[in-house]
Design a protein around this motif. Structure first.
Motif, PDB file in Angstrom:
ATOM      1  N   LEU A 379       0.833  -1.201   0.000  1.00  0.00           N
ATOM      2  CA  LEU A 379       0.000   0.000   0.000  1.00  0.00           C
ATOM      3  C   LEU A 379       0.870   1.254   0.000  1.00  0.00           C
ATOM      4  N   ASP A 381       3.893   1.489  -1.209  1.00  0.00           N
ATOM      5  CA  ASP A 381       4.526   1.628  -2.522  1.00  0.00           C
ATOM      6  C   ASP A 381       3.541   2.142  -3.567  1.00  0.00           C
ATOM      7  N   VAL A 382       2.283   1.720  -3.461  1.00  0.00           N
ATOM      8  CA  VAL A 382       1.266   2.218  -4.397  1.00  0.00           C
ATOM      9  C   VAL A 382       1.088   3.726  -4.227  1.00  0.00           C
ATOM     10  N   ALA A 386       1.815   6.648  -6.897  1.00  0.00           N
ATOM     11  CA  ALA A 386       0.812   7.658  -7.250  1.00  0.00           C
ATOM     12  C   ALA A 386       1.392   9.061  -7.122  1.00  0.00           C
ATOM     13  N   TYR A 416       8.460   3.670  -8.470  1.00  0.00           N
ATOM     14  CA  TYR A 416       7.449   3.943  -9.494  1.00  0.00           C
ATOM     15  C   TYR A 416       7.844   3.305 -10.826  1.00  0.00           C
ATOM     16  N   VAL A 419       7.332  -0.448 -10.631  1.00  0.00           N
ATOM     17  CA  VAL A 419       5.915  -0.813 -10.683  1.00  0.00           C
ATOM     18  C   VAL A 419       5.399  -0.705 -12.116  1.00  0.00           C
ATOM     19  N   SER A 454      -8.622  -4.221  -2.340  1.00  0.00           N
ATOM     20  CA  SER A 454      -8.856  -3.187  -3.359  1.00  0.00           C
ATOM     21  C   SER A 454      -9.525  -1.968  -2.723  1.00  0.00           C
ATOM     22  N   ILE A 457      -6.939  -0.037  -0.824  1.00  0.00           N
ATOM     23  CA  ILE A 457      -6.077   0.760  -1.708  1.00  0.00           C
ATOM     24  C   ILE A 457      -6.792   2.030  -2.151  1.00  0.00           C
ATOM     25  N   LEU A 461      -5.740   5.820  -1.157  1.00  0.00           N
ATOM     26  CA  LEU A 461      -5.418   6.803  -2.193  1.00  0.00           C
ATOM     27  C   LEU A 461      -6.280   8.056  -2.049  1.00  0.00           C
TER      28      LEU A 461
END
Length: 493
Positions: A379, A381-382, A386, A416, A419, A454, A457, A461
């Motif tokens: 999470l 890293d996401v 972003a 990034y 990914v 999901s 996440i 975000l």
């Protein structure tokens, strides 16, 4: 002959006993002496050697990847010439003191001129020998312990012939799994994992402080600038630690080290830059992906996930790149390119069914209770990805160069990039077996755990971006002003 060897064996034991008693030699010295004596007698037992040769031939001489007809497009290519040859034993003329076998014409691997005259591809010979050795050590366990240049020859057809089956080793499955685990922990520079591996394999005597062994191993790694994949260099790094803590190698593991050292030395005659650990990496990864045994799945997770739960994106990227290259090779391969294939044996390729199954198992682990820490890092890293994506958009609008960012953001940018590459490699892999990937993704999409993660996440975000509203506002304003200026300029023209 037997009488002379018996006398030699008695002398060895006497000397070993005296060294242990008066010179305070290692306590496992007599074990090593006994093992050496056993191999001395094995090497002159030609009934045993003939049996070893036939067992070796049955396991590796008729390897399906070497003998099968390989279909490429609409053509069929016979790969029988690229195989392992073992001389046939003529038992009617063989006894304990006499070994009669098939004559095989071949070229010594040290005879560079003869290899060139025969137009033999050195890289293919190295791959052939390496693939056979890795199968011996990591798949079957029955291995040739002395693959030096005198025991190997290349035939005119491109095959590799083995001789001298007096010194053989046979390691059980748990030792083979342990060997893979040691390799993974060494690649990860996980000193504590290595120390525990040595303990579980029986290398370390009882009562030794594992943390002390771990600290010594960590010191042997240095500062990370000398991470050689040369087997001799690796062993030199470990020998001091092994001696300091009185490691006791099981006899078959000592033979494994001998076999790997001989293999690398032989291969370097054909390629001076050959490094056995580096070249073996694709095979090891293939084994980890193909074997659904819980131990192998755990080792695969250790390769891709750090102890704290963070993902090793560089390893994942490297694995994805290898699979992606396989997809590209499959798409570009043509009948005309069969002789120039970079992987004529197919052992560096990945079975896509195994890749899909391993991916599903890894995702299920991440979504399980044990994978909670991994989800937290994923999470994070996401969100980092972003942020970088948003920064790229801002840079694009304001005509800023991405390299103008602060150096402190380099790690975030690398995440990034990895990914993004990961999604690219995934698309390439899906091209190889779309039906397998589609079925797996549908199965995963139906799981409640996927829905929950999901949602996590998306929620994270939204919450994160809500704190960046001022920045988002300026992004929109910049785009709008940029558009107005551009329109105004075009009107004036």
């Amino acid at each position: 002959m037997h009488l002379l060897l018996t006398l030699d064996a008695l002398l060895f034991r006497m000397v070993g006993g005296q060294l242990k008693r008066f010179a305070k030699a290692r306590k496992d010295l007599l074990v090593a002496v006994n093992e050496m004596v056993r191999h001395m007698f094995d090497e002159i037992d030609y009934i045993l050697e003939g049996g070893n040769a036939e067992r070796f031939a049955s396991l590796y001489g008729n390897d399906p990847k070497s003998h099968q007809n390989a279909t490429i497009g609409n053509t069929v290519r016979n790969e029988k010439e690229n195989c392992i040859k073992v001389p046939k034993i003529y038992w009617e003329f063989t006894c304990k003191a006499v070994l009669t076998m098939e004559w095989i014409d071949g070229i010594k691997l040290t005879d560079q001129a003869a290899l060139e005259r025969a137009c033999l591809n050195r890289r293919k010979l190295i791959d052939l020998g390496l693939y056979c050795s890795l199968r011996q050590l990591l798949e079957e366990g029955f291995f040739h312990a002395d693959p030096h240049p005198g025991n190997l020859v290349a035939t005119d057809s491109g095959s590799l012939a083995y001789f001298d089956f007096g010194m053989m080793g046979d390691i059980p499955r748990h030792y083979r799994v342990g060997l893979i685990q040691v390799l993974v922990h060494f690649v990860n520079r996980d000193s504590l994992g290595l120390a525990n591996d040595f303990l579980s394999l029986g290398f370390i005597p009882e009562g030794i402080d594992i943390q002390s062994v771990s600290d010594a191993l960590q010191a042997s790694f240095g500062d990370g600038t000398r991470q050689s994949r040369d087997f001799e260099a690796i062993m030199n790094q470990l020998y001091d630690v092994m001696y300091e803590f009185n490691f006791s190698l099981p006899p078959d593991y000592a033979l494994v080290i001998r076999a790997l050292g001989s293999l690398e030395g032989t291969a370097k005659l054909l390629d001076s830059n050959f490094k056995v650990v580096e070249k073996a990496y694709p095979f090891v990864i293939g084994r980890l992906l193909a074997d659904s045994n819980p131990d192998m799945r755990r080792i695969l997770r250790e390769l891709l996930i750090c102890n704290d739960g963070s993902i090793r994106w560089n390893r994942l990227e490297r694995l994805g790149e290898a699979i992606s290259e396989q997809a590209s090779d499959s798409a570009e391969e043509s009948p005309d390119s069969e002789g120039n294939s970079s992987d004529p044996l197919g052992w560096k390729s990945f079975d896509m069914r195994s890749v899909v199954n391993a991916t599903e198992d890894l995702l299920l682990f991440i979504l399980s209770e044990k994978g909670g820490r991994v989800r937290v890092f994923l999470l994070r890293d996401v969100i980092k990805a972003a942020d970088v994506f948003l920064q790229d958009e801002v840079a694009g609008v304001l005509n800023e160069k991405p390299e103008a960012r602060e150096a402190s953001d380099s790690e975030v940018n690398a995440t990034y990039t990895r990914v993004a590459k990961g999604f690219h490699y995934l698309r390439q892999a899906v091209k190889l077996a779309p039906e397998l990937w589609t079925a797996m993704l549908i199965r995963m999409a139906l799981k409640p755990e996927v829905h929950r993660f999901s949602f996590d996440i998306i929620s994270a975000l939204i919450m994160h971006l809500s704190h960046k509203l001022p920045e988002t506002f300026w992004i929109c304003m910049s785009r709008h002003l940029h558009k107005l200026v551009r329109n105004h300029t075009s009107d004036e023209l």
